[in-house]
Every structure is written in structure tokens, then in C-alpha cells.
Design an enzyme around this catalytic site. Structure first.
Site, PDB file in Angstrom:
ATOM      1  N   SER A  99       9.637  12.769  -4.800  1.00  0.00           N
ATOM      2  CA  SER A  99       9.962  12.786  -6.242  1.00  0.00           C
ATOM      3  C   SER A  99       8.851  12.312  -7.166  1.00  0.00           C
ATOM      4  CB  SER A  99      11.220  11.959  -6.501  1.00  0.00           C
ATOM      5  OG  SER A  99      12.352  12.687  -6.097  1.00  0.00           O
ATOM      6  N   SER A 111      12.004  14.606  -8.473  1.00  0.00           N
ATOM      7  CA  SER A 111      12.925  14.279  -9.531  1.00  0.00           C
ATOM      8  C   SER A 111      12.290  13.516 -10.700  1.00  0.00           C
ATOM      9  CB  SER A 111      14.066  13.418  -8.964  1.00  0.00           C
ATOM     10  OG  SER A 111      13.573  12.163  -8.559  1.00  0.00           O
ATOM     11  N   LYS A 140      10.774   5.791 -15.600  1.00  0.00           N
ATOM     12  CA  LYS A 140      11.830   6.717 -15.156  1.00  0.00           C
ATOM     13  C   LYS A 140      13.216   6.135 -15.440  1.00  0.00           C
ATOM     14  CE  LYS A 140      13.045   9.500 -11.047  1.00  0.00           C
ATOM     15  NZ  LYS A 140      12.740   9.764  -9.630  1.00  0.00           N
TER      16      LYS A 140
END
Ligand code: ZN
Lengths: 475, 473
Positions: free
Chosen positions: A168, A144, A69
């Protein structure tokens, strides 16, 4: 050749050909991608794979590609939180998890898209544009960690790391039909994870199988002296991979099936719970009365912490810098130009909640509610081994559907944020489909009892076939 | 005698002490020895506030802070708690300062000082730990500099802020408080007060029980006294002219010796304090007994012991115990020679010569001073020769014995003095007549002549005695 597959499969492929070929195949697949899941493909990936081929490596992830990420620091590789304000920032150091992955022989493929600073549930607020759900390109992948979930679902990476502040990892795992784990707070070092709300978040793995989740945890979890909140505790996660839930006691919190839950999602989850009964587990309904206050408490705490965590982005030392006649003007302009709407909204709300005169009314009250939410978990988990609930109240929504309506977006987190307030572990596994879109079952455990939820998820996976279905966009 | 405090002066001090004797910074492993280094060479992701970095508490820093708290008779908190103080400034790499708020490491305590009218107890409100920001630097003067440079070497250094009650009634008392505080910190061996920026002072001052004015940017003790003298005078004059003192912050301009209004907004800054989630509380209460045991004998106790053990006057004991190094030096000398003579020589003479040259006690050697004192007490050299040897050693180096030989400082033989006395009497009949007429001053003239003739090697007291004896024959 690269596709929906797991670590053991890739190990076989490496043995048959080479790590270089495997990595090259993934890079080729990423090159053809339509989902905008990767922000950067690392040009060192192929060299890393080559080195593993020529020098050999006996690490548990030798030659296994992994996607990271955008908010996890990677030395020499751009780390921007998908924000304009961090354009050009290349960390001079590796996050703890990256060090561990490198030692284990993993090949870092590149960085994945996310909601700007992890503030979102749809990966639409990225400065790199939205990521698309591989199951339906008109829908969001969740957020997210939308990029990390989507690239695994699309077969662009076999495994990935995300971060979970209020859902997330679990939300995009559910929306993209993959497995995602939010570990206990303190389980994985946050050193190198760019903070959004530091009292709530944990780095978490995403994969196509529960077994891979355990393998990644065996590599990245564990004590790190550089993170004061990391806990010194030995555990072997792969030991939990046993196909046996006989006698397991499941609690079903009725508050997680409240208003706003899609009826078909609810049915998928109840079907899953029935499956557990068939496998020898029992369930009982439990009550967690403070759940309804969790969302408000979560947002106040997260935004308050964010308002302070994001103060360092002022254009002075790294990233974007606007022009200004003095420092204050320069810093203000940098922040005005660099942060997106949602980030600004949360900084402003957090600043407000911490301000004199409002601090007690909002921030302190939110902390008190947090304690009550924790107590709900303590009480519920005193009598059962795990809790089960829908990860998300509905399946993935359409791109653009909620972006103009922040409140409806916040409401989507209703079943995931209480877990972060309590700091307990939770895993999301595919448990069915609604209109051809995946549905996630959330299995919540006691503090540091990852092994019980991993076992439950593994057992469910072994006895169902939801995880074998592939997204049509990439079939 | 009771001090009346005619202007109703109340002074409280906030002293920032940089614990520069720690090896590493407060939250990272960077070295604290940056004072002679290039800018931005003692930095890491943590003290640069790079995204993703996390603080880890330096336990030694906590121990030092506890030592300070205990030495100031403060209560110690159960467990450490840090807060974020949120504000924007380029020297602050995280956009907040990690500090302590409602749970400072040390609570109420006290310091005893020599006040205007005898011993006075100054209350300590609290002492808390925090990180030092970086430093802004300019190329030449601020207005001509092309830009502002930031040096983060200082960023993350451990500060302890010691806040006093407004118990001081004059700049002199404030100075005494600062001297005493520095003395205690010196004993604890937690900081080197000579390093740049080691101690910084903010003061709040009020007169006639009026509003208090905060004076910032005081970087030396002498500066503190001057700033306070100026500020009290300014407030009194302002009131005399019919003005009113309002709550404000003023800046001390060291070069001009004046305080200037900072003309900032009237409202207090809202720092939006909240607990630092990245640091877990550290239980410290259990360590108090163990740390108490490590506390050294502090200045007041040592002073009392010196008076008793060495039978010296309080004024000497005070001078000898201000700095731990001087106290230790004195005790080493007192073990070799008469402690009373040692007190005079170390406290009055040697310290004066060192101060004059801006040197500290390290510049002199215990053996040398003991040897000089012995030479004087055995009357082999005069007192003034002793002083001359000290000066020579400080200025040019050398050993007392060699200097005595080189300069021929051994007291001259009795017959040489006797001869000089006879000559002085024979050559100055007028002075002799004056002496017999009762003019005491003429004796000084004759002594001077004897000293001239012996090139200063005679002892003045001895010369006087011999002159009087001769003239009384
Ligand atoms: Zn550092």
C-alpha cells in the site's frame, strides 16, 4: 510556489520567508487541487507553522509540511480510514509517529485519502470518492495509500506517511512516480495506526527523493514500548545516503517477472538493473519458488486478521450509529450501513477462513505458506545484498477498470505481498515511464537492513533523472 | 468410611479470579482501583479498544499467574501465547476477548481438599490468563431501564480462569474446593476476595454419568453450593420422570435459588480463535525457579506445622490457617501466651464473634487477645468475662483492663462466694433434699442461685465445687 520539491529546498524557503508562508502556499495549492488527495486540511496547520516561526525550532523537520494517511490517529483531527463507519471519530490521542513528527517540528497539513480500511490497490473504495493520478486524471493513483502518494506527486505536500500491508505504500509510489518505503516489520511503532492486518503492516514514508525518505525515517523509526512488536534497535538512516554501489550483489527473482508482467515495465526494470551494473554492482538470477503461493496466503491471513480487527466498529462507542430496537440490531445495521462492499467481502472471507472446520484448511495452511515464503527470502538474501523486481506488474490502470473484478485487483499485488509476509524492507523508486506513466523499481533488503536498500535507491536516483520529471496535470 | 456417591454426581468448576491486587490492568497502564470510582474514569485508548491502540502485557500479571499455577502444582508453559476469542457483545470494546487458548500459562495441577471421606485430590485441568470485559448497567430493573449503560472501568482487568477436572462428588466437596482455592489465593496475596466480582464461578454438573450441564452466573461460594444442590435435584427428578439430560447451559438465579435454561442455540459458539498478532510471546519457563522461591508457606504446610509446633488439634489448625491473616495473628498471639489456649481463643471464640459481626481479624488486636487469655488462665476473670470483653471491644471499642474495671469483672473474693453458697443452701431446703436424694439436676438450680447472688461474677465451676463440698460436710 509550492510544488514538486524536497525538504532541503523547503528549509531554504523557510529561511528566506517563513514556515507560515510555506504552509499557507501548500494550503492554497491543496485548495485548487483536482485530484481529491486530501480528505481534510487541518485548521491547526497554519498555527503550528506560526508557532515555529515565533518560537523557533531546531527539529530536523522544523516547519516542514507533511500529509498523513487517514488511518493514522491524530489527536483532535478526524481519522476515518476513509470509511463511513468512522464518520465523526476524532481520536483523543496521537499515534507514535505523530508524536515523533510533532517533536521534530513537522507541520501536519491534513489527512489523505485511501482505500477504505486500506483494503485496495486503487483508492477507489474510499467513502470520499476516488483520488486521481496526477499524471493522468483518468487513472488510479494506486493504493491503498493513494492519497499520500498523489499529493506528493502533485506538489500538494512535500512528504507524507502511508501504511503498507501488502504494497500500500510501494504501489501508489510506483503509480505516482514518487519514492516509497515499506520498512522492516517492527521498525516503526504501529501504535495509533488503525489495524487492517496487524501481522503484516508497517507505516511507511513517501517523498520525491530518497534523501527525504531517510530524513523521515530518522524521525519516525525506533522503539516504542506501547507496540510489543516494535524492535529496540538504533539506526541512522541518513548515513546510508552514499553514492556507491560498487561490489553490491543484486538478486533478480525470476518469479517476479512471470506471467502478467507488462513487457515495457519489465524492460524499464532491466534497464535499471543494467544501470546498477554500470555503477559497479553485479546481478544474478535467483529463484524464490514459493512466490506463486504468496498471494493466496497473504489474502487469507490479511482477511482473517481484518475480520477480527474490524469487529470493534459496532456503533457503540464512536463513529456511525444506526438505529435498532436492541444492541444486536443496532450493531448489525451500523455495520451494514457503515462498511463498503470490499470491506464486507474481506470480513466475510476472513470470518470464513477462521471458522471451525475451515481454520486448518485455510488459516493454518496460509501460515505454513508464509513460513515457506520467508525461507525463500532468507535463502535468496543469504547470497545477495538486495533483490530487485518491478514494484507493480504494470503502470497505473484506468479508474473503474478493475473495481468490479476484485480478483484482477488482488493480482496486481503479486510482487508486493511476499515482502509483507516475510517482514523484510522494500523501497520503490521511479525507474522509467511507460506511455508517460511512471514505473517503479522495487529494491528489497534483509531484515533491518534498510540502509542497504536506501543506499542502492539513492545511488540510482543520483545517476538517473526519472525522478526529475513532473506530472503534466500539475506542471 | 467410604463415600458411595449414590447419584454418580460429578462436578467440575471454572473459577474466574480477578487479580485486583495488581496496580495496573493486563494490557494498559490504567489503575485497577476503580471500585469506588465514577463509571468510565479508569480507561484509556487500550482498554476502550479505540482504533489504533495496542496491548502491552503486564509482566507483573504474568508473574502472579505463574505464582498461582505453581501454588496449584501446575506445569508452567515455556512462553506466553495469547489468542483472540471473537464474539460480539457491548461490554467487549474490541469485538474480541484477548485470552489464552492452546497454550495456557499453567497446565495440569491439583488441589487437596477434605472430601466426603477424608483427603481427596481434585485435578486442575489448566489455568489461563484473560482480560475482563466491561460491565453493563441498567437504570433500575432491566425491563424498566430506558437503556443500557456500559462501564468500562473493569475492562482489561486481569482474570485468571482456573478449570478443574470433574472430580467433585457433592456440592459440599465443591464448596470445600472453592474454600481451599480461595485460601491459596489469599496466601499468594494476588487478590482481594472481598471486592465485588473478585471471584466468579461456572460449574458443570452431571449425575449417573450422564451428559453434563453447565451452570453459569454464580457469584458467591454459598451460591455455588445452592446452585449445585438445586441442579442435582433437578437432574435427578427429571430422570425419575423419564426425562433425559442433554448438554445445555443454565443460568443460576441467585434470588430464587434455581437454575434456568438459557434457551440459546444448541450449537456451540464458534469463537474463531487465532493467535493475537499484537502480542509477542514472552519466555517464562526460565523464571520458574525464581518464582518458586517466592512462594509462601501454603495452607496445608502451615496447618501441619501448627499441629506439630504448637501441639494443637487438627481442627483448630485448619481453622487458623484458612486465611493467612488469621494464621499470622495466631502465631503472634501464640508467641505471647500458651499456644493451646491461644488456639481455642482465636479459632473458636474470636473467629466466631468476628464472623457474627461480619468482621475480619483486622478488627482485633494481638495484644488485647493475649491480655484476655492471660487474665483467664491466671484465673483473674472467668471465661465468660473473657468473651464479654471481646464482645465489648468489637461493639464499643476500649481496652481489656479498662473494661474489666468498668464492668467489675475481676473474680469476686472467696468469702463472698462462700457466703452466697451458705445462703443458697439455707434458702432452698427442697433443692438440698433433692440433691441428697440423688437428683443431679437440683445442683444446677443451686449453682444458678449462687450466680444470681454474685451477679454472675462467680465462676460456675468453682460455685459447683463449693456447693458440693458444703453439702458433703
Ligand atoms: Zn486502560
Amino acid at each position: 510556489m509550492a510544488a514538486w520539491t524536497d525538504i532541503s529546498n523547503i528549509k531554504q524557503k523557510i529561511a528566506d520567508s517563513s514556515a507560515e508562508e510555506v504552509t499557507a502556499a501548500y494550503i492554497e495549492t491543496i485548495g485548487k487541487s483536482k485530484i481529491n488527495g486530501f480528505t481534510t486540511v487541518w485548521d491547526e496547520a497554519i498555527n503550528t507553522a506560526r508557532e515555529i516561526d515565533s518560537n523557533g525550532h531546531d527539529g530536523p523537520l522544523a516547519g516542514i509540511p507533511i500529509a498523513i494517511k487517514e488511518n493514522i490517529s491524530t489527536k483532535g483531527l478526524s481519522t476515518t480510514c476513509s470509511s463511513k463507519i468512522l464518520q465523526g471519530y476524532v481520536p483523543p490521542y496521537d499515534a507514535h509517529v505523530i508524536e515523533r513528527l510533532k517533536e521534530a517540528g513537522a507541520v501536519i497539513l491534513g489527512k489523505t485519502n485511501m482505500d477504505e480500511f486500506a483494503m485496495g490497490t486503487s483508492t477507489e473504495s474510499s467513502c470520499y470518492g476516488p483520488t486521481f493520478n496526477p499524471w493522468d486524471m483518468s487513472r488510479v493513483p494506486g493504493g491503498s495509500s493513494g492519497g499520500s502518494a498523489a499529493v506528493v506527486a502533485a506538489g500538494e505536500a512535500p512528504i507524507s506517511l502511508g501504511s503498507d500491508t501488502g504494497g500500500s505504500v510501494r504501489c501508489p509510489a510506483a503509480y505516482c512516480g514518487v519514492v516509497g518505503l515499506k520498512p522492516t516489520y517492527g521498525c516503526i511503532s504501529r501504535y495509533g495506526l488503525i489495524s487492517y492486518a496487524n501481522s503484516l503492516e508497517q507505516i511507511g514514508p513517501l517523498a520525491t527523493t530518497v534523501s527525504d525518505i531517510a530524513t523521515i525515517m530518522d524521525v519516525v523509526a525506533g522503539y516504542d514500548s506501547r507496540d510489543s512488536t516494535s524492535i529496540n534497535r538504533e539506526n541512522n538512516y541518513s548515513d546510508a545516503l552514499k553514492d556507491d554501489v560498487k561490489g553490491m550483489k543484486i538478486g533478480v527473482p525470476e518469479e517476479y517477472f512471470g506471467e502478467g508482467i507488462d513487457k515495457d515495465v519489465e524492460k524499464s526494470v532491466w534497464d535499471a538493473i543494467s544501470k546498477f551494473e554500470d555503477m559497479g554492482a553485479t546481478y544474478e538470477k535467483v529463484s524464490m519458488p514459493h512466490t506463486k503461493y504468496a498471494l493466496a496466503s497473504y489474502y487469507i491471513i490479511a482477511m482473517s486478521e481484518a475480520s477480527s480487527n474490524l469487529a470493534r466498529f459496532d456503533g457503540t462507542r464512536y463513529g456511525l450509529r444506526a438505529e435498532g430496537e436492541n444492541w444486536h440490531v443496532m450493531a448489525s445495521k451500523t455495520r451494514a450501513e457503515g462498511f463498503g462492499t470490499e470491506v464486507k467481502r474481506r470480513i466475510l472471507l476472513g470470518t470464513y477462513a477462521l471458522s471451525a472446520g475451515y481454520h486448518d484448511k485455510y488459516y493454518l495452511k496460509a501460515l505454513k505458506v508464509r513460513t515457506l515464503v520467508k525461507q525463500d527470502f532468507d535463502k535468496a538474501l543469504a547470497n545477495v545484498d538486495v533483490l530487485m523486481a518491478p514494484t507493480m506488474p504494470a503502470s497505473a490502470f484506468k479508474i473503474g477498470e478493475k473495481i468490479e473484478d476484485p480478483l484482477s485487483l488482488y493480482l496486481a499485488d503479486v510482487n508486493t505481498v511476499p515482502i509483507n509476509l516475510a517482514g523484510v524492507p522494500s523501497i520503490s523508486v521511479p525507474c522509467g515511464f511507460v506511455d508517460d506513466m511512471p514505473v517503479g523499481l522495487q529494491i528489497i533488503g534483509k531484515q533491518f537492513d534498510e540502509n542497504t536498500i536506501i543506499k542502492a535507491a539513492y545511488c540510482f536516483e543520483q545517476n538517473t533523472n526519472h525522478h526529475t520529471r513532473r506530472p503534466r496535470e500539475v506542471a | 468410611m467410604v463415600y458411595e456417591n449414590p447419584d454418580g454426581v460429578r462436578i467440575g468448576l471454572e473459577v474466574h479470579v480477578q487479580l485486583n491486587k495488581l496496580n495496573t490492568k493486563l494490557f494498559c497502564g490504567c489503575s485497577t482501583k476503580y471500585h469506588d470510582s465514577e463509571p468510565n474514569t479508569h480507561v484509556c485508548p487500550v482498554c476502550l479498544g479505540l482504533p489504533g491502540s495496542l496491548p502491552v502485557i503486564n509482566e507483573k500479571a504474568v508473574e502472579y499467574a505463574m505464582k498461582i499455577g505453581l501454588a496449584l502444582n501446575c506445569s508452567i508453559v515455556e512462553q506466553t501465547q495469547f489468542h483472540r476469542k471473537n464474539y460480539y457483545y457491548p461490554d467487549l470494546p474490541k469485538g474480541f476477548q484477548t485470552t489464552q487458548y492452546d497454550f495456557p500459562i499453567a497446565g495440569e495441577g491439583k488441589i487437596v481438599i477434605e472430601g466426603e471421606d477424608g483427603e481427596r485430590v481434585i485435578g486442575i485441568t489448566r489455568a489461563h490468563m484473560e482480560e475482563d470485559p466491561g460491565r453493563l448497567q441498567h437504570m433500575g430493573s432491566i425491563d424498566k431501564s430506558k437503556g443500557t449503560l456500559i462501564n468500562y472501568n473493569r475492562s482489561g482487568m486481569t482474570l485468571i480462569e482456573i478449570v478443574s477436572e470433574p472430580d467433585m462428588r457433592s456440592p459440599k466437596e465443591a464448596r470445600r474446593y472453592l474454600d481451599k482455592l480461595r485460601s491459596i489465593l489469599d496466601y499468594l496475596d494476588v487478590f482481594d476476595g472481598d471486592l465485588e466480582g473478585a471471584m466468579r464461578v461456572d460449574a458443570n454438573v452431571s449425575v449417573f454419568m450422564g451428559e453434563r450441564v453447565e451452570v453459569k452466573n454464580i457469584s458467591s461460594f454459598k451460591g455455588a453450593e445452592r446452585a449445585l444442590l438445586y441442579e442435582i435435584m433437578r437432574q435427578k427428578n427429571h430422570i425419575r420422570r423419564g426425562g433425559e439430560i442433554t448438554l445445555e447451559t443454565r443460568h443460576f438465579d441467585e434470588a430464587r435459588g434455581v437454575t434456568l435454561s438459557m434457551r440459546t442455540k444448541e450449537t456451540e459458539n464458534d469463537y474463531r480463535y487465532f493467535p493475537e498478532p499484537d502480542l509477542v510471546p514472552l519466555r517464562v519457563a526460565d523464571r520458574v525457579p525464581e518464582i518458586l522461591k517466592t512462594l509462601p508457606e501454603l495452607p496445608d504446610a502451615k496447618r501441619a506445622r501448627f499441629v506439630k509446633e504448637y501441639d494443637i488439634i487438627d481442627m483448630h489448625a485448619r481453622a487458623l490457617t484458612t486465611e493467612i491473616k488469621v494464621a499470622n495473628f495466631y502465631e503472634d498471639v501464640a508467641a505471647k501466651v500458651d499456644p493451646k489456649a491461644a488456639a481455642v481463643w482465636v479459632a473458636d471464640i474470636l473467629k466466631g464473634e468476628l464472623n457474627y459481626r461480619d468482621l475480619n481479624i483486622d478488627a482485633f488486636n494481638v495484644g488485647d487477645i493475649a491480655e484476655i487469655i492471660t487474665l483467664v488462665t491466671e484465673e483473674k476473670i472467668t471465661e465468660s468475662s473473657g468473651v464479654e470483653i471481646i464482645r465489648t471491644i468489637l461493639d464499643n471499642g476500649g481496652k481489656p483492663q479498662d473494661i474489666v474495671k468498668e464492668k467489675g469483672l475481676l473474680k469476686v473474693e472467696d468469702d463472698i462466694v462462700a457466703k452466697a453458697v451458705e445462703e443458697a443452701i439455707a434458702e432452698n431446703p427442697e433443692a438440698v433434699a433433692d440433691f441428697h436424694a440423688g437428683k443431679e439436676k437440683s445442683m444446677n438450680f443451686l449453682v444458678g442461685k449462687v450466680m444470681q447472688k454474685t451477679k454472675g461474677r462467680a465462676d460456675a465451676r468453682e460455685a459447683r465445687e463449693k456447693l458440693i463440698a458444703k453439702l458433703s460436710e
